[in-house]
Design a protein around this motif. Sequence first.
Motif, PDB file in Angstrom:
ATOM      1  N   GLN A   1       0.352  -1.390   0.261  1.00 38.63           N
ATOM      2  CA  GLN A   1       0.038   0.001   0.346  1.00 38.63           C
ATOM      3  C   GLN A   1       0.732   1.510  -0.094  1.00 38.63           C
ATOM      4  N   GLU A   2       1.281   0.998   1.197  1.00 36.59           N
ATOM      5  CA  GLU A   2       2.793   2.107   1.065  1.00 36.59           C
ATOM      6  C   GLU A   2       3.599   2.989  -0.489  1.00 36.59           C
ATOM      7  N   GLU A   3       3.235   1.649  -1.375  1.00 33.64           N
ATOM      8  CA  GLU A   3       4.570   2.393  -2.530  1.00 33.64           C
ATOM      9  C   GLU A   3       3.594   3.119  -3.870  1.00 33.64           C
ATOM     10  N   ILE A   4       2.164   2.413  -3.245  1.00 34.98           N
ATOM     11  CA  ILE A   4       1.433   2.967  -4.411  1.00 34.98           C
ATOM     12  C   ILE A   4       0.536   4.053  -3.831  1.00 34.98           C
ATOM     13  N   LYS A   5       0.637   4.275  -2.754  1.00 36.73           N
ATOM     14  CA  LYS A   5       0.719   5.729  -1.612  1.00 36.73           C
ATOM     15  C   LYS A   5       1.655   6.789  -1.998  1.00 36.73           C
ATOM     16  N   ASN A   6       2.929   6.354  -2.000  1.00 33.15           N
ATOM     17  CA  ASN A   6       4.133   7.300  -3.428  1.00 33.15           C
ATOM     18  C   ASN A   6       3.651   7.900  -4.039  1.00 33.15           C
ATOM     19  N   LEU A   7       3.101   6.586  -4.920  1.00 27.29           N
ATOM     20  CA  LEU A   7       3.503   7.329  -6.113  1.00 27.29           C
ATOM     21  C   LEU A   7       2.168   7.904  -6.682  1.00 27.29           C
ATOM     22  N   ARG A   8       0.953   8.006  -5.313  1.00 27.53           N
ATOM     23  CA  ARG A   8      -0.031   9.262  -5.642  1.00 27.53           C
ATOM     24  C   ARG A   8       1.059  10.238  -5.500  1.00 27.53           C
ATOM     25  N   SER A   9       1.626  10.894  -4.940  1.00 25.90           N
ATOM     26  CA  SER A   9       2.321  12.015  -4.912  1.00 25.90           C
ATOM     27  C   SER A   9       2.694  12.486  -6.098  1.00 25.90           C
ATOM     28  N   ILE A  10       2.579  11.940  -7.085  1.00 24.45           N
ATOM     29  CA  ILE A  10       3.202  12.932  -8.259  1.00 24.45           C
ATOM     30  C   ILE A  10       1.153  13.909  -8.770  1.00 24.45           C
ATOM     31  N   ILE A  11       0.540  13.098  -8.265  1.00 22.99           N
ATOM     32  CA  ILE A  11      -0.729  14.244  -8.567  1.00 22.99           C
ATOM     33  C   ILE A  11      -1.414  15.301  -8.479  1.00 22.99           C
ATOM     34  N   GLY A  12      -0.887  16.155  -9.611  1.00 20.56           N
ATOM     35  CA  GLY A  12      -0.778  17.544  -9.615  1.00 20.56           C
ATOM     36  C   GLY A  12       0.636  18.010  -9.997  1.00 20.56           C
ATOM     37  N   LYS A  13       0.897  17.287 -10.157  1.00 21.00           N
ATOM     38  CA  LYS A  13       2.275  17.566 -10.219  1.00 21.00           C
ATOM     39  C   LYS A  13       2.502  17.272 -12.040  1.00 21.00           C
ATOM     40  N   HIS A  14       4.260  17.435 -11.953  1.00 18.38           N
ATOM     41  CA  HIS A  14       4.993  18.187 -13.857  1.00 18.38           C
ATOM     42  C   HIS A  14       6.190  16.700 -14.359  1.00 18.38           C
ATOM     43  N   THR A  15       5.681  15.621 -14.404  1.00 22.30           N
ATOM     44  CA  THR A  15       6.928  14.679 -14.778  1.00 22.30           C
ATOM     45  C   THR A  15       7.310  14.432 -15.990  1.00 22.30           C
ATOM     46  N   TYR A  16       8.562  14.494 -15.768  1.00 23.86           N
ATOM     47  CA  TYR A  16       9.396  14.678 -17.699  1.00 23.86           C
ATOM     48  C   TYR A  16      10.370  13.678 -17.250  1.00 23.86           C
ATOM     49  N   MET A  17      11.452  13.657 -18.250  1.00 25.33           N
ATOM     50  CA  MET A  17      12.833  13.344 -18.500  1.00 25.33           C
ATOM     51  C   MET A  17      13.763  15.023 -18.585  1.00 25.33           C
ATOM     52  N   ARG A  18      14.560  14.541 -17.991  1.00 30.98           N
ATOM     53  CA  ARG A  18      15.686  15.705 -18.948  1.00 30.98           C
ATOM     54  C   ARG A  18      17.019  15.324 -18.855  1.00 30.98           C
ATOM     55  N   THR A  19      17.882  15.811 -19.848  1.00 26.81           N
ATOM     56  CA  THR A  19      18.702  15.320 -19.507  1.00 26.81           C
ATOM     57  C   THR A  19      19.788  15.727 -18.925  1.00 26.81           C
ATOM     58  N   ASP A  20      20.880  15.076 -17.690  1.00 29.11           N
ATOM     59  CA  ASP A  20      22.134  15.833 -16.890  1.00 29.11           C
ATOM     60  C   ASP A  20      22.951  15.406 -16.476  1.00 29.11           C
ATOM     61  N   GLY A  21      23.445  16.216 -18.366  1.00 27.53           N
ATOM     62  CA  GLY A  21      25.157  15.914 -18.195  1.00 27.53           C
ATOM     63  C   GLY A  21      24.412  14.408 -19.852  1.00 27.53           C
ATOM     64  N   GLN A  22      25.274  13.382 -19.225  1.00 27.95           N
ATOM     65  CA  GLN A  22      25.078  13.029 -20.200  1.00 27.95           C
ATOM     66  C   GLN A  22      23.956  11.966 -19.796  1.00 27.95           C
ATOM     67  N   TYR A  23      23.052  12.466 -18.512  1.00 27.53           N
ATOM     68  CA  TYR A  23      21.971  10.868 -18.857  1.00 27.53           C
ATOM     69  C   TYR A  23      20.894  11.944 -18.763  1.00 27.53           C
ATOM     70  N   MET A  24      19.811  10.422 -18.998  1.00 20.57           N
ATOM     71  CA  MET A  24      18.628  10.991 -18.635  1.00 20.57           C
ATOM     72  C   MET A  24      18.080  10.952 -16.847  1.00 20.57           C
ATOM     73  N   LYS A  25      17.182  12.387 -16.824  1.00 21.19           N
ATOM     74  CA  LYS A  25      16.634  12.189 -15.123  1.00 21.19           C
ATOM     75  C   LYS A  25      15.519  12.219 -14.644  1.00 21.19           C
ATOM     76  N   LEU A  26      14.901  11.881 -14.051  1.00 21.59           N
ATOM     77  CA  LEU A  26      13.177  12.265 -14.040  1.00 21.59           C
ATOM     78  C   LEU A  26      12.824  13.087 -13.732  1.00 21.59           C
ATOM     79  N   CYS A  27      12.256  14.235 -13.181  1.00 17.66           N
ATOM     80  CA  CYS A  27      11.801  15.444 -12.646  1.00 17.66           C
ATOM     81  C   CYS A  27      10.545  15.294 -12.069  1.00 17.66           C
ATOM     82  N   ILE A  28      10.219  15.588 -11.354  1.00 10.66           N
ATOM     83  CA  ILE A  28       8.584  16.081 -10.371  1.00 10.66           C
ATOM     84  C   ILE A  28       8.738  16.879  -9.817  1.00 10.66           C
ATOM     85  N   GLU A  29       7.684  17.842 -10.189  1.00  8.25           N
ATOM     86  CA  GLU A  29       7.833  19.050  -9.702  1.00  8.25           C
ATOM     87  C   GLU A  29       6.754  19.139  -9.118  1.00  8.25           C
TER      88      GLU A  29
END
Length: 124
Positions: free
Chosen positions: A96-124
Amino acid sequence: MKDIKSFEAPKYGGAGYTLVEEGIYKTEDNGETIYVSSLSFVQEPEFGEGGSAAEISQYPLEELLDEFGCWIRDFYEDLNTENSTICYQEFASGTQEEIKNLRSIIGKHTYMRTDGQYMKLCIE
């Protein structure tokens, strides 16, 4: 991904699903107890995401699954059509805790961006 919202799937009102907290349901899958929650969101082609709900892109979805220890249980094929920009997915986890944590992205902007040579998950 933007406009991330909780989606109350009609199936949650049926047998086999027990509400455990807002937007999170307990059910069984192959004899195992799992926890599920459904979200809707809009993809952003300018971030390399798909253009329609029928073409849900791998990223950032795969990164979210890894980050929160979840998997996709239902793709809602009847809702995710070429004519829709709103995507629907059911997420599942053994806790249940993992699903609750996932739901923390509700209302946020989630995208991938390049961080040097790697792609990075961004949640704002």
